[in-house]
Design a protein around this motif. Structure first.
Motif, PDB file in Angstrom:
ATOM      1  N   GLU A  94       0.682  -1.543   0.279  1.00  0.00           N
ATOM      2  CA  GLU A  94       0.142  -0.034  -0.048  1.00  0.00           C
ATOM      3  C   GLU A  94       0.626   0.834  -0.358  1.00  0.00           C
ATOM      4  OE1 GLU A  94       0.506  -1.792   2.720  1.00  0.00           O
ATOM      5  OE2 GLU A  94       0.811  -0.863   3.488  1.00  0.00           O
ATOM      6  N   LYS A  95       2.323   1.095   0.370  1.00  0.00           N
ATOM      7  CA  LYS A  95       3.309   2.420   0.491  1.00  0.00           C
ATOM      8  C   LYS A  95       4.201   2.095  -0.878  1.00  0.00           C
ATOM      9  CE  LYS A  95       1.715   4.952   4.038  1.00  0.00           C
ATOM     10  NZ  LYS A  95       0.852   6.703   3.339  1.00  0.00           N
ATOM     11  N   ARG A  96       4.046   1.159  -1.687  1.00  0.00           N
ATOM     12  CA  ARG A  96       4.296   0.733  -2.586  1.00  0.00           C
ATOM     13  C   ARG A  96       5.987   0.066  -2.359  1.00  0.00           C
ATOM     14  NH1 ARG A  96       0.076   1.325  -3.403  1.00  0.00           N
ATOM     15  NH2 ARG A  96      -0.162   2.367  -5.489  1.00  0.00           N
TER      16      ARG A  96
ATOM     17  N   ALA B 117       7.403   1.289  -0.059  1.00  0.00           N
ATOM     18  CA  ALA B 117       9.129   2.171   0.396  1.00  0.00           C
ATOM     19  C   ALA B 117       9.140   1.998   1.583  1.00  0.00           C
ATOM     20  CB  ALA B 117       8.340   4.081   1.213  1.00  0.00           C
TER      21      ALA B 117
ATOM     22  N   ALA C 157       9.707   1.798  -3.884  1.00  0.00           N
ATOM     23  CA  ALA C 157       9.563   3.691  -4.298  1.00  0.00           C
ATOM     24  C   ALA C 157      10.764   3.921  -3.199  1.00  0.00           C
ATOM     25  CB  ALA C 157       8.669   3.718  -3.750  1.00  0.00           C
TER      26      ALA C 157
ATOM     27  N   MET D  99      13.667   5.119  -0.572  1.00  0.00           N
ATOM     28  CA  MET D  99      13.259   5.376   1.084  1.00  0.00           C
ATOM     29  C   MET D  99      12.257   5.883   2.031  1.00  0.00           C
ATOM     30  SD  MET D  99      15.544   4.045   1.747  1.00  0.00           S
ATOM     31  CE  MET D  99      15.468   4.197   3.732  1.00  0.00           C
ATOM     32  N   ASP D 100      11.248   5.942   3.120  1.00  0.00           N
ATOM     33  CA  ASP D 100       9.784   6.377   3.256  1.00  0.00           C
ATOM     34  C   ASP D 100      10.374   8.159   3.558  1.00  0.00           C
ATOM     35  OD1 ASP D 100       7.282   6.718   4.448  1.00  0.00           O
ATOM     36  OD2 ASP D 100       6.924   5.009   4.295  1.00  0.00           O
ATOM     37  N   LEU D 101       9.644   8.621   2.778  1.00  0.00           N
ATOM     38  CA  LEU D 101       9.898   9.881   3.018  1.00  0.00           C
ATOM     39  C   LEU D 101       9.380  10.440   4.484  1.00  0.00           C
ATOM     40  CD1 LEU D 101      11.059   9.933  -0.133  1.00  0.00           C
ATOM     41  CD2 LEU D 101       9.660  12.337  -0.188  1.00  0.00           C
TER      42      LEU D 101
ATOM     43  N   PHE E 267      12.683   9.871   6.101  1.00  0.00           N
ATOM     44  CA  PHE E 267      13.579  11.009   6.108  1.00  0.00           C
ATOM     45  C   PHE E 267      12.294  11.134   7.275  1.00  0.00           C
ATOM     46  CE2 PHE E 267      15.054   9.556   2.180  1.00  0.00           C
ATOM     47  CZ  PHE E 267      16.030   9.797   2.094  1.00  0.00           C
TER      48      PHE E 267
ATOM     49  N   PHE F  14      13.139   2.644  -7.608  1.00  0.00           N
ATOM     50  CA  PHE F  14      13.536   4.377  -7.077  1.00  0.00           C
ATOM     51  C   PHE F  14      14.701   4.455  -5.929  1.00  0.00           C
ATOM     52  CE2 PHE F  14       9.119   5.223  -8.876  1.00  0.00           C
ATOM     53  CZ  PHE F  14       9.539   6.067 -10.142  1.00  0.00           C
ATOM     54  N   GLY F  15      14.754   5.342  -6.425  1.00  0.00           N
ATOM     55  CA  GLY F  15      16.539   6.556  -5.566  1.00  0.00           C
ATOM     56  C   GLY F  15      17.215   4.814  -4.254  1.00  0.00           C
TER      57      GLY F  15
ATOM     58  N   SER G 225      15.235   9.354  -8.647  1.00  0.00           N
ATOM     59  CA  SER G 225      14.247  11.015  -8.565  1.00  0.00           C
ATOM     60  C   SER G 225      15.173  11.455  -6.925  1.00  0.00           C
ATOM     61  CB  SER G 225      13.084   9.954  -7.816  1.00  0.00           C
ATOM     62  OG  SER G 225      12.947   8.978  -6.621  1.00  0.00           O
TER      63      SER G 225
ATOM     64  N   TRP H 145      13.066  15.450  -5.961  1.00  0.00           N
ATOM     65  CA  TRP H 145      12.428  15.973  -4.053  1.00  0.00           C
ATOM     66  C   TRP H 145      14.118  16.807  -3.276  1.00  0.00           C
ATOM     67  CZ3 TRP H 145      13.171  13.698   0.257  1.00  0.00           C
ATOM     68  CH2 TRP H 145      13.166  12.770   0.753  1.00  0.00           C
TER      69      TRP H 145
HETATM   70  N1  ACO Z   1       7.816   7.323   0.939  1.00  0.00           N
HETATM   71  C1  ACO Z   1       6.543   7.725   1.401  1.00  0.00           C
HETATM   72  N2  ACO Z   1       5.700   7.232   0.833  1.00  0.00           N
HETATM   73  C2  ACO Z   1       5.402   6.331   0.153  1.00  0.00           C
HETATM   74  C3  ACO Z   1       5.999   6.481  -1.019  1.00  0.00           C
HETATM   75  C4  ACO Z   1       7.984   6.643  -0.273  1.00  0.00           C
HETATM   76  N3  ACO Z   1       9.060   6.668  -0.776  1.00  0.00           N
HETATM   77  N4  ACO Z   1       5.955   6.017  -2.162  1.00  0.00           N
HETATM   78  C5  ACO Z   1       4.962   5.756  -2.158  1.00  0.00           C
HETATM   79  N5  ACO Z   1       4.100   5.989  -1.260  1.00  0.00           N
HETATM   80  C6  ACO Z   1       3.113   5.989  -0.664  1.00  0.00           C
HETATM   81  C7  ACO Z   1       2.006   7.619  -1.036  1.00  0.00           C
HETATM   82  O1  ACO Z   1       2.393   8.194  -0.150  1.00  0.00           O
HETATM   83  C8  ACO Z   1       1.021   6.959  -0.512  1.00  0.00           C
HETATM   84  O2  ACO Z   1       0.284   7.452   0.479  1.00  0.00           O
HETATM   85  P1  ACO Z   1      -1.059   7.042   0.624  1.00  0.00           P
HETATM   86  O3  ACO Z   1      -1.800   5.409   0.616  1.00  0.00           O
HETATM   87  O4  ACO Z   1      -1.451   6.779   1.844  1.00  0.00           O
HETATM   88  O5  ACO Z   1      -1.232   8.044   0.517  1.00  0.00           O
HETATM   89  C9  ACO Z   1       1.388   5.472  -1.249  1.00  0.00           C
HETATM   90  O6  ACO Z   1       2.521   5.025  -0.701  1.00  0.00           O
HETATM   91  C10 ACO Z   1       1.024   4.967  -2.499  1.00  0.00           C
HETATM   92  O7  ACO Z   1       1.466   6.158  -3.303  1.00  0.00           O
HETATM   93  P2  ACO Z   1       1.116   6.625  -4.948  1.00  0.00           P
HETATM   94  O8  ACO Z   1       2.105   7.601  -4.777  1.00  0.00           O
HETATM   95  O9  ACO Z   1      -0.170   6.543  -4.684  1.00  0.00           O
HETATM   96  O10 ACO Z   1       1.114   5.628  -5.857  1.00  0.00           O
HETATM   97  P3  ACO Z   1       1.471   5.497  -7.073  1.00  0.00           P
HETATM   98  O11 ACO Z   1       1.145   4.471  -8.145  1.00  0.00           O
HETATM   99  O12 ACO Z   1       0.779   6.462  -8.520  1.00  0.00           O
HETATM  100  O13 ACO Z   1       2.506   5.603  -7.216  1.00  0.00           O
HETATM  101  C11 ACO Z   1       4.569   5.682  -7.459  1.00  0.00           C
HETATM  102  C12 ACO Z   1       3.528   5.378  -7.546  1.00  0.00           C
HETATM  103  C13 ACO Z   1       5.243   6.674  -8.966  1.00  0.00           C
HETATM  104  C14 ACO Z   1       6.030   4.963  -6.939  1.00  0.00           C
HETATM  105  C15 ACO Z   1       4.755   7.471  -6.074  1.00  0.00           C
HETATM  106  O14 ACO Z   1       4.176   6.239  -5.121  1.00  0.00           O
HETATM  107  C16 ACO Z   1       6.428   7.979  -5.906  1.00  0.00           C
HETATM  108  O15 ACO Z   1       6.277   9.029  -6.641  1.00  0.00           O
HETATM  109  N6  ACO Z   1       6.958   7.778  -4.558  1.00  0.00           N
HETATM  110  C17 ACO Z   1       7.835   7.601  -4.519  1.00  0.00           C
HETATM  111  C18 ACO Z   1       9.476   7.778  -5.428  1.00  0.00           C
HETATM  112  C19 ACO Z   1      10.710   8.580  -4.823  1.00  0.00           C
HETATM  113  O16 ACO Z   1      10.975   8.825  -4.960  1.00  0.00           O
HETATM  114  N7  ACO Z   1      10.979   7.706  -4.469  1.00  0.00           N
HETATM  115  C20 ACO Z   1      12.577   8.125  -2.805  1.00  0.00           C
HETATM  116  C21 ACO Z   1      13.583   8.039  -4.174  1.00  0.00           C
HETATM  117  S1  ACO Z   1      14.539   8.623  -2.796  1.00  0.00           S
HETATM  118  C22 ACO Z   1      15.631   7.659  -1.805  1.00  0.00           C
HETATM  119  O17 ACO Z   1      14.993   6.928  -2.608  1.00  0.00           O
HETATM  120  C23 ACO Z   1      16.345   8.210  -0.972  1.00  0.00           C
END
Ligand code: ACO
Length: 276
Positions: A28-30, A32, A68, A70-72, A76, A118-119, A142, A146
């Protein structure tokens, strides 16, 4: 003796004929990756290393994501809210499984990328020995999108597999790419249609399960350490590692292989593994 895998809901393990399918389990949080997920994954990987049900580890994600990143919120923001010591601990616990544990794991590891990657997800992807992806999976560095750098050890990890031009391109643009491109970039061994992903991964895992596990472990370690060394050190280290392998291999693979080829003439190493 088999023990149950330590509990929690963030990581789900399924055993199947020597394969441990280790799932990031926050669909549900992809998938993360939160602090809690890191703590759980550290426990799970530690446990599987000495669990006979696990001969090969496949790391994958439940639902439509590998991860997806790290969980923001749960990584973070959560670690910003605690003391500096606890924040560093969160980073350490994350690095532990994503990098060190996977990189130097006692058992072979395959990353099976089933969707979003991602990331921060690049680190465990790269630190697994092998990787197979759905050709339509979506990858992206990505971070730039951000306002952060590819930190943790992402920048270091990508530099081990990607060329500098390509790594810099994706670091700087944050542009997405698919599994086919991930294959071109050297991030994965193969990109296959989604419907074939699990079967292809299972077939590869079975090939690994047929090998002498001690030799396989030593060969993986030898490669990973040797690539960090200069030629002189690597030559010395690899010779010593070879001797060590013969010493620790209870199966006596070297002796068996030589005997079956030279004396019995019952197999040819060029065509496959000796009779174990
Ligand atoms: N951190 C926290 N929450 C997340 C993350 C993340 N990385 N990725 C997804 N979620 C959450 C969403 O906030 C959403 O939560 P909610 O249902 O409580 O609103 C839920 O997971 C589902 O995500 P959606 O965005 O609704 O799913 P969708 O299929 O439309 O999009 C996608 C998927 C493209 C992966 C999008 O969620 C996204 O861009 N996530 C962030 C990707 C990213 O940039 N990750 C960080 C990389 S940097 C690093 O890791 C250090």
């Amino acid at each position: 003796e088999n023990k149950p895998v330590p509990g929690g809901n963030n990581v789900l393990v399924e055993f199947e004929d020597g394969i441990a399918w280790v799932h990031l389990n926050r669909p549900e949080k992809r998938n993360a990756m939160s602090i809690e997920l890191a703590r759980e994954m550290n426990q799970v990987l530690d446990a599987l290393e000495v669990d006979d049900r696990a001969g090969v580890i496949v790391l994958t994600g439940k639902g439509d994501a590998f991860s997806a990143g790290m969980d923001l919120q749960g990584f973070f923001r959560a670690s910003d809210a605690v003391s500096d010591v606890e924040r560093h601990r969160a980073y350490r616990e994350t690095r532990a499984w994503q990098w060190r544990t996977l990189m130097f794991y006692a058992k072979p590891t395959i990353a099976m990328v089933n969707g979003w990657c991602f990331g921060g997800a690049f680190t465990p992807l790269i630190c697994c020995d092998l990787a197979i992806t759905d050709e339509d999976a979506t990858f992206g560095l990505s971070e730039i999108n951000w306002g952060i750098i590819p930190g943790g050890v992402v920048s270091k990890a990508i530099s081990t597999l990607m060329g500098d031009r390509e790594a810099m391109y994706y670091v700087m643009t944050g542009e997405k790419f698919d599994g086919r491109r991930a294959k071109e970039l050297g991030l994965v061994n193969e990109a296959v249609p989604g419907a074939a992903l699990k079967e292809r991964t299972r077939t590869l895992a079975k090939v690994l399960l047929e090998k002498n596990p001690t030799t396989l472990r030593q060969a993986r370690m030898a490669y990973k350490y040797a690539r960090e060394m200069d030629w002189e050190l690597a030559a010395e280290y690899l010779t010593a590692k070879g001797d060590q392998t013969t010493f620790v291999d209870r199966e006596k693979g070297r002796e068996k292989g030589m005997k079956q080829f030279l004396d019995e003439k019952t197999y040819k190493p060029g065509h496959g593994t000796y009779r174990r």
